[in-house]
Motif scaffolding. Structure first.
Motif, PDB file in Angstrom:
ATOM      1  N   ILE A 104       0.857  -1.183   0.000  1.00 52.63           N
ATOM      2  CA  ILE A 104       0.000   0.000   0.000  1.00 52.63           C
ATOM      3  C   ILE A 104       0.894   1.232   0.000  1.00 52.63           C
ATOM      4  CG2 ILE A 104      -1.764   1.273   1.282  1.00 52.63           C
ATOM      5  CD1 ILE A 104      -2.590  -1.479   2.488  1.00 52.63           C
ATOM      6  N   VAL A 107       0.435   8.037  -0.364  1.00 57.89           N
ATOM      7  CA  VAL A 107       0.692   9.209  -1.198  1.00 57.89           C
ATOM      8  C   VAL A 107      -0.057  10.401  -0.617  1.00 57.89           C
ATOM      9  CG1 VAL A 107       1.157   7.839  -3.272  1.00 57.89           C
ATOM     10  CG2 VAL A 107      -1.184   8.578  -2.790  1.00 57.89           C
ATOM     11  N   GLY A 111      -4.911   9.265  -3.786  1.00 59.05           N
ATOM     12  CA  GLY A 111      -5.099   7.845  -3.494  1.00 59.05           C
ATOM     13  C   GLY A 111      -6.468   7.597  -2.891  1.00 59.05           C
ATOM     14  N   GLU A 112      -6.786   6.338  -2.736  1.00 58.84           N
ATOM     15  CA  GLU A 112      -8.018   5.939  -2.057  1.00 58.84           C
ATOM     16  C   GLU A 112      -7.874   6.343  -0.578  1.00 58.84           C
ATOM     17  OE1 GLU A 112     -10.268   1.689  -1.196  1.00 58.84           O
ATOM     18  OE2 GLU A 112      -8.824   1.829  -2.849  1.00 58.84           O
ATOM     19  N   LEU A 139       5.636   3.082  -7.286  1.00 59.87           N
ATOM     20  CA  LEU A 139       4.165   3.156  -7.229  1.00 59.87           C
ATOM     21  C   LEU A 139       3.532   2.042  -8.059  1.00 59.87           C
ATOM     22  CD1 LEU A 139       3.670   7.017  -7.488  1.00 59.87           C
ATOM     23  CD2 LEU A 139       3.078   5.570  -5.528  1.00 59.87           C
ATOM     24  N   CYS A 142       3.126  -1.300  -6.406  1.00 60.40           N
ATOM     25  CA  CYS A 142       2.202  -1.381  -5.260  1.00 60.40           C
ATOM     26  C   CYS A 142       0.818  -1.817  -5.724  1.00 60.40           C
ATOM     27  CB  CYS A 142       2.126  -0.034  -4.552  1.00 60.40           C
ATOM     28  SG  CYS A 142       3.685   0.414  -3.749  1.00 60.40           S
ATOM     29  N   VAL A 144      -2.091  -0.807  -4.255  1.00 62.54           N
ATOM     30  CA  VAL A 144      -3.058   0.283  -4.096  1.00 62.54           C
ATOM     31  C   VAL A 144      -2.315   1.531  -3.616  1.00 62.54           C
ATOM     32  CG1 VAL A 144      -3.643  -0.311  -1.704  1.00 62.54           C
ATOM     33  CG2 VAL A 144      -5.315   0.875  -3.099  1.00 62.54           C
ATOM     34  N   ARG A 145      -2.886   2.680  -3.948  1.00 58.69           N
ATOM     35  CA  ARG A 145      -2.379   3.956  -3.447  1.00 58.69           C
ATOM     36  C   ARG A 145      -3.390   4.478  -2.438  1.00 58.69           C
ATOM     37  NH1 ARG A 145       0.034   6.815  -8.954  1.00 58.69           N
ATOM     38  NH2 ARG A 145       0.963   4.880  -9.733  1.00 58.69           N
ATOM     39  N   ALA A 146      -2.908   4.863  -1.269  1.00 57.90           N
ATOM     40  CA  ALA A 146      -3.788   5.345  -0.208  1.00 57.90           C
ATOM     41  C   ALA A 146      -3.350   6.735   0.232  1.00 57.90           C
ATOM     42  CB  ALA A 146      -3.764   4.390   0.974  1.00 57.90           C
ATOM     43  N   THR A 147      -4.335   7.536   0.573  1.00 58.00           N
ATOM     44  CA  THR A 147      -4.097   8.894   1.053  1.00 58.00           C
ATOM     45  C   THR A 147      -4.743   9.053   2.418  1.00 58.00           C
ATOM     46  OG1 THR A 147      -4.022   9.772  -1.194  1.00 58.00           O
ATOM     47  CG2 THR A 147      -4.526  11.339   0.549  1.00 58.00           C
TER      48      THR A 147
END
Length: 176
Positions: A104, A107, A111-112, A139, A142, A144-147
């Motif tokens: 994960i 960012v 991101g989600e 990136l 990975c 998923v990208r999470a914020t």
């Protein structure tokens, strides 16, 4: 464990602190913990030793491991060691690509929301250096990208704060 008396002036000469310690320890780097855990903070080019030490301390609090890329600060360096508050002696360290699990990327935007990301199973939170962040090839590796959503005008969190929030959120949902 044995002890030796050393002159205060000698301790002051080898210390980087304004107020030198009265006690020091000598350890073998090879004796520091190695390996992975089901929760890991993977650090990409985090060169600030204070941030690396603080992330080691957070990992210790949540029973996580730390994975380091090349160009990360040395967790056994004096500033990182102080910031870790001894965590460097308890937290297993591995290479950046060694830990298994869902990767994960944290960012600052786009991101989600972290609250919506599945944090079950083995999880590797991937964090980048504050100025550069994560490069596109990292990136892309990975899942998923999470914020972490922020209120007000804050642009982003410090990398150590972001890692701590991610570890807390996983522990809150899955248990300590």
């Amino acid at each position: 464990m044995s002890g030796e008396n050393v002159e205060a002036e000698l301790l002051a000469a080898v210390s980087e602190l304004a107020h030198p310690p009265r006690v020091i320890a000598v350890y073998r780097r090879d004796d520091l913990p190695r390996g992975t855990r089901p929760t890991t903070l993977a650090l990409w080019h985090v060169s600030d030793p204070g941030n690396v030490g603080t992330l080691m301390r957070a990992a210790d609090a949540f029973q996580a491991g730390v994975a380091l890329s090349a160009e990360c600060a040395d967790p056994a360096g004096s500033k990182a060691l102080r910031a870790s508050m001894g965590a460097v002696f308890r937290v297993p360290v591995s290479g950046f690509d060694e830990p298994a699990g869902r990767r994960i990327a944290l960012v600052p935007r786009g991101g989600e929301p972290l609250a919506d990301v599945d944090l079950g199973g083995d999880v590797v939170f991937v964090l980048g250096a504050e100025r550069e962040g994560l490069p596109e090839d990292v990136l892309a590796s990975c899942d998923v990208r999470a914020t972490i959503p922020l209120a007000g005008g804050a642009e982003s969190l410090n990398v150590a704060m972001a890692g701590m929030v991610a570890l807390y959120e996983r522990a809150r949902r899955t248990g300590p």
